[in-house]
Design an enzyme around this catalytic site. Structure first.
Site, PDB file in Angstrom:
ATOM      1  N   CYS B  85      -3.378  -1.755  -2.336  1.00  0.00           N
ATOM      2  CA  CYS B  85      -3.597  -3.112  -2.845  1.00  0.00           C
ATOM      3  C   CYS B  85      -4.762  -3.780  -2.105  1.00  0.00           C
ATOM      4  O   CYS B  85      -5.910  -3.404  -2.279  1.00  0.00           O
ATOM      5  CB  CYS B  85      -2.292  -3.918  -2.737  1.00  0.00           C
ATOM      6  SG  CYS B  85      -2.341  -5.469  -3.647  1.00  0.00           S
ATOM      7  N   HIS B 194       2.143  -0.277  -5.071  1.00  0.00           N
ATOM      8  CA  HIS B 194       2.679  -0.209  -3.708  1.00  0.00           C
ATOM      9  C   HIS B 194       3.726   0.885  -3.496  1.00  0.00           C
ATOM     10  O   HIS B 194       4.922   0.626  -3.674  1.00  0.00           O
ATOM     11  CB  HIS B 194       3.327  -1.552  -3.367  1.00  0.00           C
ATOM     12  CG  HIS B 194       2.348  -2.661  -3.237  1.00  0.00           C
ATOM     13  ND1 HIS B 194       1.857  -3.074  -2.027  1.00  0.00           N
ATOM     14  CD2 HIS B 194       1.751  -3.439  -4.167  1.00  0.00           C
ATOM     15  CE1 HIS B 194       1.000  -4.070  -2.211  1.00  0.00           C
ATOM     16  NE2 HIS B 194       0.918  -4.307  -3.504  1.00  0.00           N
ATOM     17  N   GLU B 196       4.808   1.894  -0.684  1.00  0.00           N
ATOM     18  CA  GLU B 196       5.649   1.557   0.484  1.00  0.00           C
ATOM     19  C   GLU B 196       6.829   0.658   0.111  1.00  0.00           C
ATOM     20  O   GLU B 196       7.775   0.532   0.882  1.00  0.00           O
ATOM     21  CB  GLU B 196       4.795   0.916   1.594  1.00  0.00           C
ATOM     22  CG  GLU B 196       4.500  -0.568   1.439  1.00  0.00           C
ATOM     23  CD  GLU B 196       3.429  -0.890   0.400  1.00  0.00           C
ATOM     24  OE1 GLU B 196       3.085  -0.021  -0.422  1.00  0.00           O
ATOM     25  OE2 GLU B 196       2.940  -2.044   0.397  1.00  0.00           O
TER      26      GLU B 196
END
Lengths: 81, 223
Positions: B85, B194, B196
């Site tokens: 990002c 994302h 994560e």
């Protein structure tokens, strides 16, 4: 003391959704003249002394390094009278 | 195996990135934007967020942080770097990756679970996947529209440098549905969504994002 202005615009081929949104808002307010709107940034830089050619070249270098992203943006450096 | 996670002023997802690193069994090392010392890490993650308030352009100021000078130098000689990002935006501003991320075409900030198709499984960060795998991970950004000139796009397509594409409707106006890209060497990867945030079904839509972190671990262990 002099004022140097750097105008930064997205390159013509890069989509400008913000400019498009502004362009779409104008006719809603009765302003029907615009066939296209593109939005950019303006930097006003004050310096001590004269805006010499060497100084303008230095500002251009700063514009290329930080103020504009040459991948998507063009810029123009000029002295404000 | 030490993976550094950089914190800039305004980073948001550094803790989740560190958690993902620990989840796959690697050691997470906190790197500070003002410190050019990389503390001997084997790889670096540039997390999501709004570094330096996204002032000027997203990533434009972070790119000149002291820690970035070291990362840019080492990335050019093979240090694995994953930019997620805002981290992807920093990598583009650093010219470690081509192109730029611009305002979403519909102007809205997006926050949704997004299906991606993996297009390249030979990078340092995607070897745990197979080409064609579809994964669902969160997408959340205001300026995630990948833009570049036609020549760059042709090179990205021709050289297999596109790592992942959006599946379904184009969420943000990215050219050729590009969600992530890599450099020629495959050590630097930028990804708008994302991974994560998708390492555990308890806290994310899936555990599909884990592959990015197991990939780098496997690469390091096999070295």
């Amino acid at each position: 003391m002099a004022k140097i202005v750097v105008d930064v615009m997205l390159k013509p081929e890069i989509l400008d959704p913000q400019g498009q949104a502004v362009g779409a808002a104008l006719p809603r307010l009765g302003f029907t003249f615009a066939t296209s709107v593109r939005q950019g940034k303006r930097f006003e830089i004050e310096i001590d002394g004269e805006a010499t050619q060497a100084m303008l070249a230095e500002v251009s270098r700063a514009a290329e390094t930080l103020l504009a992203n040459p991948v998507i943006e063009n810029f123009v450096v000029r002295v404000e009278k | 195996m030490k993976i550094g996670v950089v914190t800039f002023p305004g980073s948001l997802d550094d803790r989740d990135a560190a958690r993902a690193v620990r989840t796959v069994g690697a050691e997470s090392i906190a790197l500070w934007h003002g410190d050019s010392d990389l503390h001997g890490v084997d790889a670096v993650i540039l997390p999501g967020g709004f570094s330096y308030g996204d002032y000027l352009r997203c990533g434009a100021i972070s790119r000149f942080a002291p820690v970035m000078s070291s990362i840019i130098e080492k990335a050019k000689t093979g240090l694995p770097v994953l930019g997620i990002c805002n981290g992807f935006q920093v990598l583009c501003e650093s010219h470690l990756l081509p192109g730029a991320l611009t305002r979403n075409h519909a102007l809205h900030f997006l926050c949704s679970d997004q299906t991606l198709k993996i297009e390249n499984s030979s990078t340092a960060w995607t070897s745990s996947y197979q080409v064609g795998d579809e994964i669902v991970i969160p997408l959340k950004n205001g300026e995630g529209s990948f833009q570049c000139d036609d020549a760059t796009l042709a090179r990205l397509e021709g050289d297999g440098l596109i790592v992942a594409r959006y599946v379904g409707e184009n969420p943000n106006g990215s050219r050729n549905m590009i969600a992530g890209i890599t450099n020629e060497r495959g050590n630097v990867v930028g990804l708008m969504p994302h991974p994560e945030h998708a390492i555990d079904p308890l806290t994310g839509p899936s555990a599909d994002g884990l592959g990015f972190f197991t990939s780098i671990l496997n690469q390091m262990v096999s070295k």
